[in-house]
Scaffold this motif. Structure first.
Motif, PDB file in Angstrom:
ATOM      1  N   ARG A 138     -15.797   5.084  -1.385  1.00  0.00           N
ATOM      2  CA  ARG A 138     -15.646   6.546  -1.388  1.00  0.00           C
ATOM      3  C   ARG A 138     -14.220   6.975  -1.050  1.00  0.00           C
ATOM      4  O   ARG A 138     -13.686   7.901  -1.633  1.00  0.00           O
ATOM      5  N   TYR A 139     -13.624   6.295  -0.057  1.00  0.00           N
ATOM      6  CA  TYR A 139     -12.340   6.781   0.449  1.00  0.00           C
ATOM      7  C   TYR A 139     -11.129   5.925   0.061  1.00  0.00           C
ATOM      8  O   TYR A 139     -10.001   6.375   0.190  1.00  0.00           O
ATOM      9  N   CYS A 140     -11.368   4.667  -0.320  1.00  0.00           N
ATOM     10  CA  CYS A 140     -10.229   3.745  -0.420  1.00  0.00           C
ATOM     11  C   CYS A 140      -9.727   3.592  -1.848  1.00  0.00           C
ATOM     12  O   CYS A 140     -10.455   3.135  -2.734  1.00  0.00           O
ATOM     13  N   SER A 141      -8.477   3.905  -2.025  1.00  0.00           N
ATOM     14  CA  SER A 141      -7.828   3.737  -3.324  1.00  0.00           C
ATOM     15  C   SER A 141      -7.359   2.287  -3.455  1.00  0.00           C
ATOM     16  O   SER A 141      -7.462   1.509  -2.496  1.00  0.00           O
TER      17      SER A 141
ATOM     18  N   GLU B 277       1.727   6.850  -6.659  1.00  0.00           N
ATOM     19  CA  GLU B 277       0.702   7.880  -6.913  1.00  0.00           C
ATOM     20  C   GLU B 277       1.313   9.274  -6.877  1.00  0.00           C
ATOM     21  O   GLU B 277       1.070  10.113  -7.745  1.00  0.00           O
TER      22      GLU B 277
ATOM     23  N   LEU C  38      -5.978  -0.236  -0.547  1.00  0.00           N
ATOM     24  CA  LEU C  38      -6.798  -0.015   0.650  1.00  0.00           C
ATOM     25  C   LEU C  38      -8.186  -0.621   0.462  1.00  0.00           C
ATOM     26  O   LEU C  38      -8.766  -1.181   1.393  1.00  0.00           O
TER      27      LEU C  38
ATOM     28  N   TYR D  14       2.249   1.723  -3.458  1.00  0.00           N
ATOM     29  CA  TYR D  14       1.249   2.313  -4.358  1.00  0.00           C
ATOM     30  C   TYR D  14       1.123   3.814  -4.106  1.00  0.00           C
ATOM     31  O   TYR D  14       1.031   4.618  -5.043  1.00  0.00           O
TER      32      TYR D  14
ATOM     33  N   VAL E 201     -10.807   8.972  -5.634  1.00  0.00           N
ATOM     34  CA  VAL E 201     -11.510   8.805  -4.359  1.00  0.00           C
ATOM     35  C   VAL E 201     -11.530  10.143  -3.637  1.00  0.00           C
ATOM     36  O   VAL E 201     -10.717  11.027  -3.935  1.00  0.00           O
ATOM     37  N   VAL E 202     -12.448  10.279  -2.681  1.00  0.00           N
ATOM     38  CA  VAL E 202     -12.558  11.517  -1.918  1.00  0.00           C
ATOM     39  C   VAL E 202     -11.333  11.668  -1.011  1.00  0.00           C
ATOM     40  O   VAL E 202     -10.835  10.687  -0.451  1.00  0.00           O
TER      41      VAL E 202
ATOM     42  N   PRO F 104      -2.869   6.268   1.276  1.00  0.00           N
ATOM     43  CA  PRO F 104      -2.055   5.050   1.132  1.00  0.00           C
ATOM     44  C   PRO F 104      -0.640   5.215   1.689  1.00  0.00           C
ATOM     45  O   PRO F 104      -0.071   4.259   2.198  1.00  0.00           O
TER      46      PRO F 104
ATOM     47  N   ALA G  75      -5.814   8.267  -7.394  1.00  0.00           N
ATOM     48  CA  ALA G  75      -7.040   7.479  -7.548  1.00  0.00           C
ATOM     49  C   ALA G  75      -8.253   8.393  -7.423  1.00  0.00           C
ATOM     50  O   ALA G  75      -8.198   9.427  -6.735  1.00  0.00           O
TER      51      ALA G  75
ATOM     52  N   ILE H 151       0.839  -1.210   0.000  1.00  0.00           N
ATOM     53  CA  ILE H 151       0.000   0.000   0.000  1.00  0.00           C
ATOM     54  C   ILE H 151       0.873   1.260   0.000  1.00  0.00           C
ATOM     55  O   ILE H 151       0.596   2.230  -0.724  1.00  0.00           O
TER      56      ILE H 151
END
Lengths: 71, 593
Positions: free
Chosen positions: B370-373, A30, B376, A26, A39-40, A47, A37, A23
């Motif tokens: 919503r939150y996890c890339s 990023e 995760l 990654y 995502v919010v 990560p 990614a 993780i």
């Protein structure tokens, strides 16, 4: 448990180390590529810090409870 | 399984959601990246490694069924609380928190903590000193073979059925969340569970439960952390909930419990305190062998006593990863057009196919996505899979122990070498998994069975509590009293359930109020059948001859000489930590009053 047995904490340490490294890796990828990614709160780079926490915990448990080590 | 037993509404609707999605071919909620797949694959590899490694430590029956009674207090405590931390419960209660607010936390606090502390401090010495291998085993020593057989058969039957339900639920949730094929999920999970439990026995199941516990926190903790950041902290969250839902009280645990109509659950504080907090909670946490077995595997009486106390702290913390995401979803989830997303019941979703609606039970997956890339997200999904699998493993390992010790040994083959019973245990594990697969497909093909199965499990909890408490704390209790009390209590429970099922308006009599809603039924039914078990045990015992006190040593309070434990520093003392847990329990209830 006998001292030469593998403790459950060692198994957990190994798993957290592997997951943490993956993780965190990654997360670093990023940041380097800027390919975040979708995502919010991606700007918080979860990560990286979550992976780092898992890696640190994993290394601690993996080393502290390694087979053959006196606990 | 406490949660399963008392949350048939949530889990049942979760399954109907899955069925609905299957029928309509709805696309999955999440899409896994290769990194996520790798995270899941590594978990399976780890599980199998543990199983194969522990095979050499499961050669005797004591090792296979009781993990050699070598578990430390921490491992026993984490396993104890983890056995109840299944994925259906997590998803169901997160949905309930969205629907009912913080009221849902009662199932984690008053519905667990007092009973866990009571088990550790008061009851554990009798279970542990009697050296029983199971709860039906204790009943056999206290009340004879009759009541033990009733408890063993009902437990074995329901446990294995629950394992099947768990298996099916996992397959359905994986279908809805990830789009995985049902048979693929069932085959993979059952092969893994059968392998690691048959190889390593209870020790393997316990190790995997501790692993699951870590995974659940590692996979789910990020959601409330990021959610609170997005909602500007707890204060910001409360302000936004009040702003978005001015007529609903989502933020108080006790304030609206003065009347059935003052809270969205339709429950009264008496039902929460006496039904949930006493009968259901004590019945589950102190007499359900699935959880008690974990503590019986502790390496000393002190470890066995402190393990549930350790578990109680973690139980109090679970709402942070279950209830809080549900509350956060009330304010952070938005539709693509920017408007606030309103989750609905499955009936509404099914009435508006293609409208893009989501149900309450999708809260946790929605928040994960919503939150996890990548990575995760895989971790969160792995946590759900681990929860399902360790739930199955817990059921199967408990089934193998009860089948071997309380059914096969006393009724079929009384005198066999120890190795024979280990072999029976291994085969019972495999048989248990095979029957579970059958049960999984049965549930899949017969709508409505799920509701019956969940209700069935709750039939046995309250009467068993009545029997165990009367046996453990009343020297005068007789063999006949124990047997008839348990039997009539169970029949009462089934009858009350059938009555309400046949005539829903009968709930007003069971719950003693015309305003009671479904949630109140389990609590009041439990209260009734517990009371009847105690009364019948008392009356029948008074007409019989009590056993000599000398025979009750190790079994009954007041007739047992407990072994003296060596003095330890206060921070290793179970009484100290139980007091801390109790103070914390009172404090959080007052804070969220």
């Amino acid at each position: 448990m006998e001292s030469n047995d593998i403790s459950i904490w060692f198994f957990i340490g190994v798993l957290l180390t592997i997951y943490g490294a993956m993780i965190l890796g990654y997360g670093v990828w990023e940041v380097i590529t800027g390919n975040l990614a979708n995502v919010v709160l991606a700007n918080l780079h979860a990560p990286i810090w979550w992976g780092a926490i898992m890696l640190a915990l994993g290394l601690f448990y993996g080393i502290r409870f390694r087979p053959g080590h006196e606990q | 399984m406490l949660d399963i037993a008392i949350t048939s509404t949530q889990t049942g609707s979760l399954l109907s959601l899955a069925r609905l999605s299957l029928a309509e071919g709805v696309s999955s909620l999440a899409h896994l990246a290769p990194l996520d797949i790798a995270v899941i694959a590594i978990y399976f590899a780890m599980v199998m490694w543990i199983g194969f490694y522990l095979k050499k430590r499961a050669n005797t029956s004591e090792e296979f069924f009781m993990a050699g009674r070598e578990m430390t207090a921490w491992i026993a405590g984490l396993s104890f609380v983890s056995a109840n931390l299944g994925s259906l419960e997590l998803m169901g209660w997160a949905g309930s928190a969205y629907q009912y607010g913080i009221l849902a936390a009662h199932w984690y606090w008053i519905g667990a903590v007092p009973a866990m502390l009571f088990l550790g401090i008061v009851m554990m010495p009798f279970y542990y000193v009697s050296k029983t291998h199971s709860v039906p085993g204790y009943l056999k020593m206290r009340f004879g073979q009759g009541s033990s057989t009733v408890a063993a058969f009902s437990f074995a039957f329901m446990t294995i059925l629950m394992s099947g339900v768990n298996m099916f639920s996992m397959a359905l949730v994986m279908k809805v969340v990830l789009g995985w094929d049902i048979t693929f999920s069932i085959v993979i999970s059952s092969l893994a569970v059968a392998a690691y439990v048959a190889l390593g026995g209870l020790r393997s199941a316990i190790f995997n439960e501790v692993l699951q516990f870590v995974l659940i926190w590692g996979g789910a903790l990020l959601v409330p952390i990021l959610g609170l950041i997005e909602a500007h902290g707890w204060t910001g969250l409360k302000a936004q909930i009040i702003h978005n839902f001015p007529t609903q009280d989502y933020l108080h645990m006790w304030k609206g419990l003065g009347h059935f109509n003052d809270n969205p659950m339709g429950v009264h504080w008496t039902g929460i305190v006496f039904g949930l907090g006493f009968v259901i909670s004590f019945g589950y946490w102190t007499t359900d062998f699935l959880v008690v077995q974990r503590v019986l595997a502790a390496n000393s009486l002190r470890s066995a006593r402190i393990a549930p106390v350790i578990g109680s702290f973690f139980k109090m913390a679970v709402p942070f990863i279950v209830i809080l995401p549900g509350l956060l979803a009330l304010v952070v989830l938005h539709n693509p057009d920017g408007s606030l997303m309103h989750l609905v019941g499955e009936d509404v979703v099914s009435a508006h196919p293609g409208a893009g609606l989501h149900s309450y039970n999708e809260v946790l997956p929605l928040m994960l996505v919503r939150y996890c890339s990548p990575g995760l997200l895989g971790l969160g999904i792995t946590a759900l899979i681990a929860g399902f699998m360790s739930g199955m493993a817990g059921n199967v390992s408990a089934f193998a122990a009860v089948w071997t010790y309380d059914i096969y040994q006393p009724l079929i083959n009384k005198k066999a070498p120890d190795q024979h019973y280990v072999a029976v245990g291994r085969w019972a594990t495999i048989l248990g998994v095979v029957v579970s697969i059958g049960a999984a497909y049965l549930v899949m093909n017969a709508k409505g069975i799920m509701d019956y199965v969940q209700a069935l499990f709750s039939f046995f909890i309250a009467p068993l509590l009545g029997s165990i408490l009367m046996g453990m704390f009343w020297k005068r209790g007789t063999k006949a009293g124990g047997f008839w009390g348990l039997l009539i209590g169970t029949v009462t429970s089934i009858s009350l359930w059938a009555w309400v099922k046949e005539d829903p308006s009968a709930l007003r009599y069971v719950a003693l109020s015309p305003d009671a809603k479904d949630m109140a039924e389990n609590m009041y039914r439990a209260l009734w059948c517990f009371s009847i078990t105690v009364i019948v045990t008392f009356v029948v015992s008074m007409f019989g001859k009590a056993r000599p006190v000398a025979e009750l040593n190790g079994l009954v309070y007041g007739a047992t000489k407990l072994p003296k434990e060596e003095p330890v520093p206060f921070y290793k003392n179970e009484w100290y930590w139980a007091t801390v847990a109790l103070v914390l329990f009172v404090a959080i209830n007052v804070i969220f009053w």
